[in-house]
Design a protein around this motif. Structure first.
Motif, short mmCIF file in Angstrom:
data_model
loop_
_atom_site.label_atom_id
_atom_site.label_comp_id
_atom_site.label_asym_id
_atom_site.label_seq_id
_atom_site.Cartn_x
_atom_site.Cartn_y
_atom_site.Cartn_z
N ALA A 491 0.85 -1.19 0.00
CA ALA A 491 0.00 0.00 0.00
C ALA A 491 0.88 1.24 0.00
CB ALA A 491 -0.93 0.00 1.21
N ARG A 492 1.94 1.22 0.80
CA ARG A 492 2.86 2.37 0.83
C ARG A 492 3.60 2.49 -0.50
NH1 ARG A 492 4.54 -0.20 5.46
NH2 ARG A 492 6.72 -0.24 4.76
N ALA A 493 3.94 1.37 -1.12
CA ALA A 493 4.64 1.42 -2.40
C ALA A 493 3.80 2.13 -3.46
CB ALA A 493 4.99 0.00 -2.87
N ARG A 494 2.49 1.93 -3.41
CA ARG A 494 1.59 2.65 -4.32
C ARG A 494 1.53 4.13 -3.98
NH1 ARG A 494 -3.85 -0.69 -5.09
NH2 ARG A 494 -3.30 -1.99 -6.88
N ILE A 495 1.34 4.41 -2.68
CA ILE A 495 1.20 5.80 -2.26
C ILE A 495 2.46 6.59 -2.57
CG2 ILE A 495 0.93 7.28 -0.22
CD1 ILE A 495 -0.89 5.03 0.93
N SER A 496 3.62 5.95 -2.52
CA SER A 496 4.88 6.64 -2.81
C SER A 496 4.92 7.18 -4.23
CB SER A 496 6.07 5.70 -2.58
OG SER A 496 6.22 5.40 -1.21
N VAL A 497 4.22 6.53 -5.16
CA VAL A 497 4.21 7.00 -6.55
C VAL A 497 3.60 8.40 -6.64
CG1 VAL A 497 3.45 6.50 -8.90
CG2 VAL A 497 4.07 4.62 -7.37
N ILE A 498 2.72 8.73 -5.72
CA ILE A 498 2.10 10.06 -5.72
C ILE A 498 3.16 11.16 -5.69
CG2 ILE A 498 0.74 11.64 -4.27
CD1 ILE A 498 -1.07 9.24 -3.60
N ALA A 499 4.28 10.92 -5.01
CA ALA A 499 5.34 11.92 -4.96
C ALA A 499 5.96 12.16 -6.33
CB ALA A 499 6.42 11.49 -3.97
N GLU A 500 5.86 11.18 -7.23
CA GLU A 500 6.35 11.37 -8.60
C GLU A 500 5.33 12.04 -9.50
OE1 GLU A 500 9.13 8.66 -10.50
OE2 GLU A 500 8.31 7.09 -9.18
N LEU A 501 4.05 11.95 -9.13
CA LEU A 501 2.97 12.49 -9.96
C LEU A 501 2.07 13.40 -9.12
CD1 LEU A 501 2.01 9.10 -11.67
CD2 LEU A 501 3.48 10.90 -12.64
N PRO A 502 2.64 14.40 -8.45
CA PRO A 502 1.83 15.19 -7.52
C PRO A 502 0.73 16.00 -8.19
CG PRO A 502 3.99 16.19 -7.84
CD PRO A 502 4.05 14.85 -8.49
N GLN A 503 0.98 16.49 -9.39
CA GLN A 503 -0.07 17.26 -10.08
C GLN A 503 -1.24 16.37 -10.47
OE1 GLN A 503 3.22 17.65 -10.83
NE2 GLN A 503 3.50 19.70 -9.95
#
Length: 776
Positions: A491-503
């Motif tokens: 779950a954290r591994a998915r959420i971490s992707v948000i930091a790459e695609l914040p917009q």
């Protein structure tokens, strides 16, 4: 001392007993596991799924398989050359049902005259010689007491009667007044309780294992495990609650004959495990934080800070330091005020402070604490700095703080001992169980043992920390998921992707907020990140998480005072993820957008954790995707048959596709087997130099014993969304000094300059070892 190459955590309960665990030993052996790691197995509250509410430390819980079950498990482990690690709970016992706990029943029946009176940490004077039990719906409920079969009853609750305190015709209220306990309104516990608890849980009463007789009786069964050769090591729950953790660990080492011991200890940034602790390390939350952060894109911080500021309507993102000072002070003034007041009552009258003045200053000092606790004399400087911070924040308390400091620095003083036991309670409740649900810019960062203001870690800093870990704590556990994590590893591994695609996340969240509004912006960010992290998940799982997260945050609703309108909005929003096609589409499209990157993060983080310095632990079932949320969601049953079948397919020569959970099983099994069977490949830690356009997207290290030797070489992809957007690996390369083989694919490489694109052409990770005949 026997030391594990790896461990595998199993949650033992009535639905998965020690006998069931024994049946899984052959699979765990095949997976590559070295030791079986068991949740608490001593007799606990009936129906307890976790076992941390021990009611009788003298025996293995019959509902968990009893002594016969432990014997069966141990025998199976021995037959497969495996060890056994068991979780024990020295700080407290379960008292929810007094009749189930003979120690507590004796205390209630006989009061100070009980042989167990010294086992419990009770302020008898505050209660006028009685122990206060916050069991009543209100004080008016004393009218609902009954005397039945020689016991005092309150609905289904049973309490003993002291000898000679009841004769025919006495009213239940009169009988109650003669007992060694006082039933009171549960709401009074916050300020008036007179026994030490585990955090704010009134059904878990603290015990005094610093007393030799108490230690001996509480650990007699544990000692038998080692005398009979059933168990090889221990995990110690919550040592910070003990009066003397270092002394306790010394006794434990003696009891076990010097066995392998780990402590569940949260280390804040820069904090090290006290040198006087007789143990091999921690249970790995510090390692978890480092691994998570090396896979978070630092470039996303500004955009996520801006989103947080917008959601808060404050013009600036949350100030975490001020937030936790406030939440800790709230806890000290609220659910743990009884502990603070007990400390205040220990201040001698000669010091000129009223109880209220002392309590105010003590609460402020605790709110200023940067770590869980001190271990005097270790940590004296931290205490001094906390007092300075408290006086600076509250100048009106400067004199009181200055008066208290000498008392708090004196390890022979009762107030100093109790203060050390209390500060960690406030930290846990104020930070992990409150602020972590309020500080919501990126869910990966608010994990147990983490520092949320540290957004990411560079590869250079990661290497620095790993070298230090190899030097200082080579036998400490590493982990990625536990029974206590707020969000499990994938779950954290998915959420971490948000930091790459914040917009893209900002736009997605805006749409979700419009379609399914909740009147709390930061909470919406927390909730929808969790939904994305766990998807697909059942309605029941997400509703359970949503309610718990909202009440833990305590901003818009509370456990003790639920806001029905707010919670209705939360429930409606979660239902919309299943019932409103527009919301379902938004969730599923974002998950689809990030899923390949998330799978890359998952495999990379897992392989790094399994091959970095330390003893790697695999939480039950997490050799497949582990996208659970906070407990009880992360304690669900595991389908071992399915994992066993998939492992057999892989071992039969079928390589799984990239991005599947079977690929995680492949990486997990190959890394675990290698650590068990080739320990010589994991003796040191050396960063591997990476060249080329995408060098920053590769985490590479080898575990050779020295700079000149070659051990296992780990290659792991980081920031996969950015890597793809920038054109992939291109000319990125590593230098191999000897021929090597990838344990995942079987492909050979080197010596010489090797293209990363070639090595990572199948999976986002590789685990290379020297080919046969080459010097390791």
């Amino acid at each position: 001392m026997r030391v594990p190459a790896s461990t595998y955590r199993l949650q033992i309960r009535q639905g998965f007993t020690l006998f069931d665990a024994a049946e899984q030993v052959p699979y765990l052996k095949s997976l590559g596991v070295d030791w079986v790691y068991l949740s608490p197995i001593l007799t606990a509250e009936k129906g307890s799924d976790h076992g941390y509410d021990v009611t009788d430390p003298s025996a293995v819980d019959p509902d968990r398989g009893g002594p016969e079950g432990l014997l069966a498990l141990s025998k199976a482990a021995r037959e497969h050359g495996m060890g056994v690690l068991v979780d024990i709970v020295p700080n407290h016992v379960g008292v929810a049902t007094p009749a189930q706990n003979p120690w507590w029943w004796s205390l209630l029946k006989e009061g100070r005259g009980s042989r167990y009176a010294e086992a419990f940490d009770v302020d008898w004077d505050l209660g006028g010689g009685k122990i206060r039990l916050p069991m009543l719906g209100s004080d008016a409920d004393l009218d609902k007491l009954e005397v039945v079969d020689g016991e005092l009853r309150y609905y289904d609750h049973r309490f003993p009667l002291a000898a000679g305190t009841y004769t025919e015709g006495d009213s239940p209220q009169e009988v109650h007044s003669r007992q060694h306990y006082e039933l009171m309104d549960w709401r009074r516990a916050d300020a008036e309780l007179n026994y030490r608890r585990f955090f704010a849980v009134t059904t878990l009463a603290g015990i005094r294992v610093e007393t030799p007789q108490v230690f001996e009786e509480a650990h007699a069964e544990v000692g038998r495990w080692f005398r009979d050769g059933l168990v090889d090591g221990l995990r110690v729950d919550h040592p910070d609650g003990l009066a003397d953790p270092a002394g306790y660990l010394r006794w434990l080492k003696d009891l076990t004959g010097g066995a392998y011991v780990l402590v569940e200890k949260i280390l804040e940034p820069g904090e090290v495990l006290p040198g006087e602790f007789s143990c091999e390390g921690t249970t790995g939350y510090d390692a978890l934080a480092d691994v998570d952060r090396v896979f978070v894109d630092p470039a996303g911080q500004a955009a996520l800070d801006a989103l947080d500021a917008s959601l808060r309507g404050s013009g600036s993102p949350a100030d975490y330091a001020e937030m936790i000072r406030g939440t800790k002070r709230m806890i000290a003034d609220g659910i743990l005020r009884s502990e603070v007041l007990r400390l205040a009552r220990l201040v001698p009258e000669s010091h000129g402070l009223s109880v209220e003045q002392a309590a105010d200053a003590i609460a402020e000092i605790i709110a200023s604490f940067p770590v869980y606790r001190t271990y005097l004399p270790t940590g004296a400087e931290v205490l001094k700095e906390a007092c300075e911070s408290a006086a600076e924040h509250r100048p009106d308390l400067a004199v009181a703080v200055g008066t208290l400091l000498p008392l708090l620095l004196d390890p022979s003083n009762a107030i100093a001992v109790r203060f050390q036991q209390t500060s960690g309670m406030v930290m846990a409740k104020g930070v992990e169980d409150t602020a972590f649900y309020r500080y919501t810019r990126l869910g990966t960062l608010t994990e147990v043992g983490a520092e949320p203001t540290e957004f990411s870690v560079s590869t250079e800093e990661f290497h620095h920390r790993m070298r230090r870990r190899q030097e200082d704590l080579p036998l400490s556990m590493t982990t990625m998921s536990t029974h206590d994590t707020k969000r499990s590893e994938d779950a954290r591994a998915r959420i971490s992707v948000i930091a790459e695609l914040p917009q893209e996340w900002t736009a997605t969240l805006d749409t979700l907020r419009e379609l399914a509004p909740i009147p709390d912006g930061p909470y919406e960010n927390l909730l929808w990140q969790a939904v994305i992290g766990a998807w697909p998940a059942s309605r029941e799982r997400l509703q359970g998480y949503a309610e718990k997260a909202a009440r833990e945050a305590g901003n818009s609703t509370k456990w003790t005072q639920p806001d029905e309108d707010f919670e209705s909005a939360v429930k409606t929003a979660v239902d919309a993820a299943f019932d409103d096609a527009r919301v379902t589409k938004v969730v599923e499209e974002f998950v689809a957008r990030i899923d390949a990157y998330a799978a890359s993060n998952s495999l990379s983080a897992k392989l790094v954790q399994l091959t970095m310095p330390g003893v790697p632990d695999v939480y039950q079932g997490s050799e497949f995707w582990e996208r659970s949320l906070t407990d009880p969601d992360n304690r669900r049953p595991v389908d071992f048959a399915l994992r066993r079948e998939e492992l057999a397919r892989i071992d039969g020569g079928t390589l799984p596709e990239a991005g599947t959970e079977a690929s995680k099983l492949l990486a997990t099994s190959r890394a675990l087997r290698l650590r068990r069977d080739r320990p010589e490949l994991f003796q040191g830690y050396t960063p591997v130099s990476v060249t080329g356009a995408a060098a920053g997207n590769l985490l590479a290290f080898h575990r050779g014993a020295s700079e000149g030797s070659v051990g296992a070489l780990t290659l792991a992809t980081r920031l996969p969304a950015g890597l793809e957007a920038d054109g992939g690996w291109r000319d990125t390369a590593v230098e191999l000094t000897v021929p090597m083989r990838d344990e995942l694919t079987g492909a050979g490489y080197g010596p010489g300059t090797v293209s990363v694109a070639d090595v990572l052409g199948t999976y986002p990770v590789a685990l290379l070892i020297p080919v046969d005949g080459e010097k390791a």
